[in-house]
Design a protein around this motif. Sequence first.
Motif, PDB file in Angstrom:
ATOM      1  N   THR A 119     -31.501  31.239  66.952  1.00 54.79           N
ATOM      2  CA  THR A 119     -30.620  31.379  65.789  1.00 54.79           C
ATOM      3  C   THR A 119     -31.116  32.446  64.815  1.00 54.79           C
ATOM      4  O   THR A 119     -30.413  32.785  63.859  1.00 54.79           O
ATOM      5  CB  THR A 119     -30.518  30.046  65.017  1.00 54.79           C
ATOM      6  OG1 THR A 119     -31.829  29.604  64.667  1.00 54.79           O
ATOM      7  CG2 THR A 119     -29.831  28.977  65.856  1.00 54.79           C
ATOM      8  N   GLY A 120     -32.316  32.950  65.041  1.00 55.08           N
ATOM      9  CA  GLY A 120     -32.858  33.979  64.175  1.00 55.08           C
ATOM     10  C   GLY A 120     -33.404  33.464  62.853  1.00 55.08           C
ATOM     11  O   GLY A 120     -33.649  34.238  61.925  1.00 55.08           O
ATOM     12  N   ILE A 121     -33.594  32.163  62.778  1.00 52.88           N
ATOM     13  CA  ILE A 121     -34.136  31.576  61.547  1.00 52.88           C
ATOM     14  C   ILE A 121     -35.570  32.047  61.316  1.00 52.88           C
ATOM     15  O   ILE A 121     -35.982  32.282  60.180  1.00 52.88           O
ATOM     16  CB  ILE A 121     -34.063  30.035  61.610  1.00 52.88           C
ATOM     17  CG1 ILE A 121     -32.603  29.587  61.620  1.00 52.88           C
ATOM     18  CG2 ILE A 121     -34.814  29.408  60.428  1.00 52.88           C
ATOM     19  CD1 ILE A 121     -32.420  28.092  61.829  1.00 52.88           C
ATOM     20  N   ALA A 139     -37.849  20.435  59.989  1.00 55.68           N
ATOM     21  CA  ALA A 139     -36.402  20.203  60.025  1.00 55.68           C
ATOM     22  C   ALA A 139     -35.850  20.423  61.427  1.00 55.68           C
ATOM     23  O   ALA A 139     -35.048  19.621  61.928  1.00 55.68           O
ATOM     24  CB  ALA A 139     -35.702  21.129  59.031  1.00 55.68           C
ATOM     25  N   ALA A 140     -36.270  21.507  62.068  1.00 61.32           N
ATOM     26  CA  ALA A 140     -35.787  21.800  63.421  1.00 61.32           C
ATOM     27  C   ALA A 140     -36.262  20.739  64.411  1.00 61.32           C
ATOM     28  O   ALA A 140     -35.539  20.387  65.350  1.00 61.32           O
ATOM     29  CB  ALA A 140     -36.277  23.178  63.853  1.00 61.32           C
ATOM     30  N   LYS A 187     -27.704  24.281  59.952  1.00 59.42           N
ATOM     31  CA  LYS A 187     -27.319  25.388  60.833  1.00 59.42           C
ATOM     32  C   LYS A 187     -27.539  25.029  62.297  1.00 59.42           C
ATOM     33  O   LYS A 187     -26.665  25.261  63.142  1.00 59.42           O
ATOM     34  CB  LYS A 187     -28.115  26.653  60.480  1.00 59.42           C
ATOM     35  CG  LYS A 187     -27.806  27.817  61.423  1.00 59.42           C
ATOM     36  CD  LYS A 187     -28.403  29.116  60.969  1.00 59.42           C
ATOM     37  CE  LYS A 187     -28.144  30.243  61.983  1.00 59.42           C
ATOM     38  NZ  LYS A 187     -26.724  30.406  62.325  1.00 59.42           N
ATOM     39  N   VAL A 188     -28.699  24.463  62.608  1.00 60.89           N
ATOM     40  CA  VAL A 188     -28.998  24.125  64.003  1.00 60.89           C
ATOM     41  C   VAL A 188     -28.054  23.022  64.495  1.00 60.89           C
ATOM     42  O   VAL A 188     -27.578  23.077  65.631  1.00 60.89           O
ATOM     43  CB  VAL A 188     -30.468  23.688  64.156  1.00 60.89           C
ATOM     44  CG1 VAL A 188     -30.742  23.256  65.592  1.00 60.89           C
ATOM     45  CG2 VAL A 188     -31.404  24.822  63.763  1.00 60.89           C
ATOM     46  N   GLY A 191     -22.859  21.906  67.729  1.00 61.57           N
ATOM     47  CA  GLY A 191     -21.656  21.089  67.664  1.00 61.57           C
ATOM     48  C   GLY A 191     -21.857  19.693  67.116  1.00 61.57           C
ATOM     49  O   GLY A 191     -20.989  18.827  67.284  1.00 61.57           O
ATOM     50  N   LEU A 192     -22.960  19.459  66.435  1.00 62.29           N
ATOM     51  CA  LEU A 192     -23.249  18.123  65.903  1.00 62.29           C
ATOM     52  C   LEU A 192     -22.834  18.043  64.435  1.00 62.29           C
ATOM     53  O   LEU A 192     -23.638  17.775  63.535  1.00 62.29           O
ATOM     54  CB  LEU A 192     -24.735  17.800  66.071  1.00 62.29           C
ATOM     55  CG  LEU A 192     -25.272  17.853  67.509  1.00 62.29           C
ATOM     56  CD1 LEU A 192     -26.756  17.517  67.547  1.00 62.29           C
ATOM     57  CD2 LEU A 192     -24.494  16.882  68.389  1.00 62.29           C
ATOM     58  N   PHE A 193     -21.545  18.245  64.205  1.00 64.44           N
ATOM     59  CA  PHE A 193     -21.023  18.269  62.841  1.00 64.44           C
ATOM     60  C   PHE A 193     -21.029  16.887  62.193  1.00 64.44           C
ATOM     61  O   PHE A 193     -20.995  16.782  60.962  1.00 64.44           O
ATOM     62  CB  PHE A 193     -19.597  18.835  62.840  1.00 64.44           C
ATOM     63  CG  PHE A 193     -19.481  20.189  63.508  1.00 64.44           C
ATOM     64  CD1 PHE A 193     -19.942  21.327  62.868  1.00 64.44           C
ATOM     65  CD2 PHE A 193     -18.928  20.303  64.773  1.00 64.44           C
ATOM     66  CE1 PHE A 193     -19.844  22.574  63.473  1.00 64.44           C
ATOM     67  CE2 PHE A 193     -18.819  21.547  65.390  1.00 64.44           C
ATOM     68  CZ  PHE A 193     -19.292  22.686  64.735  1.00 64.44           C
TER      69      PHE A 193
END
Length: 227
Positions: A181-183, A96-97, A48-49, A54-56
């Motif tokens: 992001t509200g995670i 992870a973040a 998600k982050v 934009g780091l697809f």
Amino acid sequence: MTLGAYLIYFAILLIVPLWAQSRVKSTYKKYSKIENSSYMTGAQVARKVLDDNGLFDVQIEEVRGLMTDHYDPRSKTVRLSTNNYHGHSQAAAAVAAHEVGHAIQDAESYAFLRFRHTLVPVASLGSNMSFFLILAGIIMGAGQLFLLGIIFMAAAVLFQVVTLPVEFNASTRAMDQLVSTGIIRSNEERETKKVLNAAALTYVAAAVVALMELLRFVLMYIGMNED
């Protein structure tokens, strides 16, 4: 240095890293048992982050081991240890973040990260060669070899020092992303910071130990020249 000073010195070299590792393990163990409010796995948090920034093209992979999480800039891959990849804990989300924070740094060409990358070959050579050169300088009484060893060691120490802003910045980015992001909710911010701060202690400890080692050899070199 006196015998007492040497004992204190070696005690610090031993205690500081052990204390940092103990703090990391205990903090991680505690918050790996507490689920994050969004109930997202570490892999989902990372995806998600990454997507929100934009780091697809950055991939996420599971890696074996405990706390083996890292970002590989060569393959553009965030690798998360099994517990964090599948886990729904506050610790998994924080770790992870944090690793995604490194991916964002890479994408933005964060100056300290780029500088650290340029230091890798020099630091690797320095860590491998410095003690051999210093030892040879002591045995042979060759001040120039001793000094060359110190220079090589300084390159490795510089890498450790430059790592600090890279890691702290990644943690700051992690917190910003998790909140925006509200995670995580506001009542989880304190616990998340504890996980990130504990992890940073290992890098601080490594830098402190490296600097102390360098200082010791610099003082030895000065003493040799005075004699």
